[in-house]
Motif scaffolding. Structure first.
Motif, PDB file in Angstrom:
ATOM      1  N   GLU A  72       0.815  -1.208   0.000  1.00  0.00           N
ATOM      2  CA  GLU A  72       0.000   0.000   0.000  1.00  0.00           C
ATOM      3  C   GLU A  72       0.853   1.264   0.000  1.00  0.00           C
ATOM      4  N   SER A  73       2.106   1.110  -0.316  1.00  0.00           N
ATOM      5  CA  SER A  73       3.008   2.258  -0.334  1.00  0.00           C
ATOM      6  C   SER A  73       2.580   3.252  -1.415  1.00  0.00           C
ATOM      7  N   PRO A  74       2.469   4.551  -1.073  1.00  0.00           N
ATOM      8  CA  PRO A  74       2.063   5.567  -2.070  1.00  0.00           C
ATOM      9  C   PRO A  74       3.158   5.880  -3.078  1.00  0.00           C
ATOM     10  N   PHE A  75       4.358   5.355  -2.836  1.00  0.00           N
ATOM     11  CA  PHE A  75       5.472   5.657  -3.727  1.00  0.00           C
ATOM     12  C   PHE A  75       5.637   4.626  -4.848  1.00  0.00           C
ATOM     13  N   ILE A  76       4.779   3.621  -4.867  1.00  0.00           N
ATOM     14  CA  ILE A  76       4.880   2.596  -5.906  1.00  0.00           C
ATOM     15  C   ILE A  76       4.228   3.099  -7.185  1.00  0.00           C
ATOM     16  N   SER A  77       4.912   2.907  -8.285  1.00  0.00           N
ATOM     17  CA  SER A  77       4.361   3.304  -9.578  1.00  0.00           C
ATOM     18  C   SER A  77       3.107   2.505  -9.877  1.00  0.00           C
ATOM     19  N   LYS A  78       2.114   3.177 -10.478  1.00  0.00           N
ATOM     20  CA  LYS A  78       0.862   2.503 -10.840  1.00  0.00           C
ATOM     21  C   LYS A  78       1.078   1.489 -11.959  1.00  0.00           C
ATOM     22  N   GLU A  79       2.221   1.551 -12.605  1.00  0.00           N
ATOM     23  CA  GLU A  79       2.520   0.604 -13.668  1.00  0.00           C
ATOM     24  C   GLU A  79       2.947  -0.760 -13.136  1.00  0.00           C
ATOM     25  N   LEU A  80       3.220  -0.819 -11.848  1.00  0.00           N
ATOM     26  CA  LEU A  80       3.708  -2.068 -11.258  1.00  0.00           C
ATOM     27  C   LEU A  80       2.597  -3.102 -11.203  1.00  0.00           C
ATOM     28  N   GLY A  81       2.885  -4.326 -11.654  1.00  0.00           N
ATOM     29  CA  GLY A  81       1.885  -5.381 -11.729  1.00  0.00           C
ATOM     30  C   GLY A  81       1.578  -6.026 -10.392  1.00  0.00           C
ATOM     31  N   THR A  82       0.583  -6.919 -10.404  1.00  0.00           N
ATOM     32  CA  THR A  82       0.092  -7.535  -9.174  1.00  0.00           C
ATOM     33  C   THR A  82       1.160  -8.384  -8.501  1.00  0.00           C
ATOM     34  N   ARG A  83       1.912  -9.161  -9.277  1.00  0.00           N
ATOM     35  CA  ARG A  83       2.940 -10.021  -8.674  1.00  0.00           C
ATOM     36  C   ARG A  83       3.980  -9.179  -7.930  1.00  0.00           C
ATOM     37  N   HIS A  84       4.419  -8.100  -8.563  1.00  0.00           N
ATOM     38  CA  HIS A  84       5.420  -7.263  -7.917  1.00  0.00           C
ATOM     39  C   HIS A  84       4.847  -6.548  -6.699  1.00  0.00           C
TER      40      HIS A  84
END
Length: 276
Positions: free
Chosen positions: A192-204
């Protein structure tokens, strides 16, 4: 005066002799450690203890029985433990008996690492999506319960078969616990980190999520690109080359011999494509 009659040299020779005997005993213990021969040694110790006590208490019948057990026991040992003796002699013939060897725990962990590396390499080349999480100090029982229990010995073949597309267990994560595949098709918490890119997939996202709440090491193989990633302590390192992946995985799972240079490897958040 003979050379070895000199007191200092004689003392040195005796010291070296004792050290060599202890080293041989130590290596023999390492050979039989983790085998059924350990229980045999305990039994021999008990027989010797009973023999000594019976001699001091003048229990002649019991002393005679223990003496017979020791006399004929060594012949029985050679017959019963023929596989272990053969293995020790083979190691001696190959020059490995006195080579530096790890403990059974380290050897089991080495098997886990090799199985993951082999399976990951196979799946990456064929773009088979995979999510493998390895438990360390923090327990993962809550997440294991969300999947299908396996409790199987780990092997690269088993890991590959689990993640083959359209099979019952391929969707979800495999959790490795105490050198075994504890469960497959497990659900891991998404980061739930707000710094994760929205492009990152479910597995990652799942790999990052579990690394934020446990100290586990998680391996991800992208179904889209075949790239290999690794997460630990909320950090993600993507697009690893086979050599870099092996280095990072070994440094984390075989952490007792981790070097400072390896532990300071850079972790980045570079994201190129969306991964499922």
């Amino acid at each position: 005066m003979p050379f070895f009659d000199i007191p200092i040299l004689k003392l040195l020779a005796n010291t070296v002799d004792i050290l060599l005997v202890w080293y041989v005993i130590y290596k023999l213990i390492m050979v039989i450690r983790g085998t059924k021969a350990v229980q045999l040694l305990k039994g021999i110790f008990v027989i010797l203890l009973v023999k000594i006590i019976s001699d001091h208490l003048y229990l002649k019948a019991l002393s005679w029985m223990m003496e017979q057990a020791l006399t004929w026991g060594f012949l029985a040992i050679i017959i019963i433990f023929q596989p272990e003796l053969r293995r020790a002699l083979e190691q001696l013939g190959r020059g490995k008996l006195f080579s530096r060897s790890g403990t059974p725990e380290e050897e089991e962990q080495e098997k886990v690492v090799e199985a993951i590396i082999k399976a990951t390499d196979y799946m990456a080349k064929r773009r088979i999506g995979a999510l493998i999480s390895i438990e360390r100090e923090t327990g993962m029982s809550d997440y294991i319960e969300t999947g299908i229990p396996l409790d199987s010995k780990i092997s690269s073949e088993l890991l590959i078969n689990i993640f083959i597309p359209n099979t019952p267990l391929h969707d979800g994560a495999v959790i490795i616990q105490k050198h075994n595949v504890a469960a497959a098709a497990c659900y891991l918490p998404l980061s739930e980190s707000p710094f994760i890119s929205k492009e990152l997939g479910t597995r990652h996202r799942a790999a990052l999520g579990i690394s934020e709440v446990t100290d586990s090491v998680t391996v991800v193989v992208s179904e889209e690109t075949g790239s290999v990633s690794l997460t630990k302590n909320g950090e993600l390192h993507r697009d690893l080359s086979p050599e870099k992946f092996k280095e990072l995985l070994r440094n984390e799972l075989l952490s007792q011999t981790k070097s400072k240079q390896s532990s300071s490897a850079r972790w980045n958040w570079r994201v190129n494509k969306s991964d499922r």
